[in-house]
Design an enzyme around this catalytic site. Structure first.
Site, mmCIF file in Angstrom:
data_model
loop_
_atom_site.group_PDB
_atom_site.id
_atom_site.type_symbol
_atom_site.label_atom_id
_atom_site.label_comp_id
_atom_site.label_asym_id
_atom_site.label_seq_id
_atom_site.Cartn_x
_atom_site.Cartn_y
_atom_site.Cartn_z
ATOM 1 N N GLY A 9 43.646 12.820 22.435
ATOM 2 C CA GLY A 9 42.798 13.662 23.275
ATOM 3 C C GLY A 9 42.451 12.973 24.578
ATOM 4 N N ILE A 13 35.830 13.857 26.254
ATOM 5 C CA ILE A 13 35.582 12.538 25.649
ATOM 6 C C ILE A 13 36.699 11.579 26.037
ATOM 7 C CG2 ILE A 13 35.425 11.274 23.466
ATOM 8 C CD1 ILE A 13 34.131 13.756 22.237
ATOM 9 N N LYS A 57 47.350 16.205 31.190
ATOM 10 C CA LYS A 57 46.138 15.383 31.119
ATOM 11 C C LYS A 57 46.473 13.939 30.744
ATOM 12 C CE LYS A 57 42.572 18.827 30.076
ATOM 13 N NZ LYS A 57 41.493 19.225 29.149
ATOM 14 N N ALA A 106 43.251 19.991 14.173
ATOM 15 C CA ALA A 106 43.874 18.742 14.640
ATOM 16 C C ALA A 106 43.145 17.523 14.075
ATOM 17 C CB ALA A 106 43.870 18.700 16.162
ATOM 18 N N ARG A 107 41.827 17.609 13.971
ATOM 19 C CA ARG A 107 41.066 16.501 13.391
ATOM 20 C C ARG A 107 41.484 16.232 11.946
ATOM 21 N NH1 ARG A 107 36.189 18.728 16.420
ATOM 22 N NH2 ARG A 107 35.521 17.052 17.826
ATOM 23 N N CYS A 158 31.418 46.380 11.471
ATOM 24 C CA CYS A 158 30.489 47.493 11.659
ATOM 25 C C CYS A 158 29.368 47.133 12.631
ATOM 26 C CB CYS A 158 29.907 47.935 10.318
ATOM 27 S SG CYS A 158 29.069 46.636 9.407
#
Length: 395
Positions: A9, A13, A57, A106-107, A158
């Protein structure tokens, strides 16, 4: 310096974590991230600039760090951590794995690979001003999946279609029913009432546009159907409203009488902006301002027309994206009109975007603090300082 670290990642973070690792003396780091940079990332992911929008990234984060730490080794992977190349053998080469992910699936995948490879995992997450860091070492601590995780909240159909009581119900209706019906896959099931008021009409689906119907007429007809006629149909069931506030049907003739008189030509749909925007067309500049019912109606009709005039090729394949300005404008306006009908407080576009994207707006300082705590725990793991491992909660 001798440790080999895998970081999964490179977002909120991840940017802070990569920076902190580099400044803390780590010199052999691998980074995996499948995402590309979006404009909305720039307010908190400080390794990225506007010129990087659309780029990987992982690659851009690597290049940014190497500018001030040129002598360390960073390998970037623009890929999904669930790809076959990132198998157990790949994970075994690392001394510790650090997670900066934003989704549960993914974790769990990384957790299971770390267990199989017997590599320590430092897990993390942030939500607004809240955050946590947990350490998972096979045979010494519980794993990431030992404690059940909360299931994302869903809402009964609903409630969404008939008896909304919260703004989030209106957002879900606007995003998953109205937006999907108008601009998404026509073959998908949809719980919106598609039958017209005229029972003798041969038209099976009121959302189908007539051959001789201009865009203004079509937009106004859809408006009257979903906010007016469908509410009237719901009101026919007296039992439903015995202990609930009765909604008020909303028709275009009441909210924008000038649009009916002039057949919608009271505002211009031309837009010279890079990205079509109903707000820009109508001169609305503040996303934190709560629009009136009339303003919401104008934004809805303007966004409707912009989709058909500027993005017609995408219609039929669109899926709501919180980073799609026009989609957010349409959903905000539709949700607010429905909220008005049911006596629910209206919200600004900024607030509605957070609800529609199922996000709490990220805070850069939270990410920075959590990244620092991740590195502290990683150092303890490398020192085998088992007794001092901590599961940190920032609240």
């Amino acid at each position: 310096q001798a440790a080999k670290v895998l970081m999964v990642g490179a977002g909120g973070i991840g940017c802070e974590l990569l920076k902190t690792l580099a400044l803390s003396g780590f010199s052999d780091i691998h980074v995996i991230d499948l995402d590309t940079i979006e404009v909305s990332n720039l307010n908190r992911q400080f390794l990225f600039r506007k010129s990087h929008v659309g780029q990987s990234k992982a690659h851009v984060a690597r290049d940014a760090i190497l500018k001030f730490r040129p002598n360390i080794n960073i390998e970037s992977h623009h890929a999904n951590v669930k790809d076959a190349q990132f198998n157990v053998d790949f994970f075994k080469q690392f001394n510790v794995v650090l997670n900066g992910l934003d989704n549960l699936d993914a974790r769990r995948h990384v957790n299971r690979l770390c267990l199989a490879a017997e590599v320590p995992l430092v897990e993390s997450g942030t939500t607004g001003f809240l955050g946590q860091v947990t350490v998972h070492v096979k045979g010494k601590t519980e794993c990431y999946e030992c404690q059940p995780k909360p299931i994302p909240k869903s809402y009964p159909v609903c409630t969404i279609t008939s008896t909304p009581s919260k703004f989030v119900h209106c957002i879900v209706w606007a995003k998953e029913l109205l937006f999907a019906k108008l601009f998404g896959d026509k073959n998908q099931d949809n719980d919106l009432n598609v039958h017209s008021k005229d029972g003798s009409s041969s038209k099976l689906d009121v959302f189908e546009r007539d051959v001789d119907e201009d865009l203004d007429q079509y937009a106004q007809r859809i408006y009257d159907h979903v906010f007016g006629y469908n509410i009237e149909v719901a009101l026919e069931n007296e039992e439903t409203w015995k202990n609930r506030r009765r909604p008020n049907p909303v028709y275009i003739r009441d909210t924008l009488p000038e649009a009916v008189k002039q057949n919608g030509s009271s505002w211009d749909c031309s837009n010279d902006h890079e990205e079509p925007s109903a707000m820009a067309s109508l001169g609305l500049t503040n996303p934190q301002e709560i629009w009136t019912l009339a303003e919401n109606s104008r934004v809805l009709l303007e966004a409707f027309k912009l989709f058909f005039e500027k993005r017609e090729k995408e219609i039929g394949n669109l899926v709501f994206d919180k980073d799609d300005q026009l989609a957010v404008e349409f959903v905000t306006a539709a949700a607010n009109i429905r909220a008005h009908s049911f006596g629910i407080p209206l919200h600004s576009l900024f607030e509605a975007k957070g609800v529609a994207g199922n996000i709490v707006h990220a805070v850069a300082t939270t990410n920075a603090i959590i990244a620092g705590l991740i590195v502290i725990e990683a150092i303890k793991v490398l020192q085998d300082d088992y007794k001092n491992y901590r599961n940190d909660i920032l609240s």
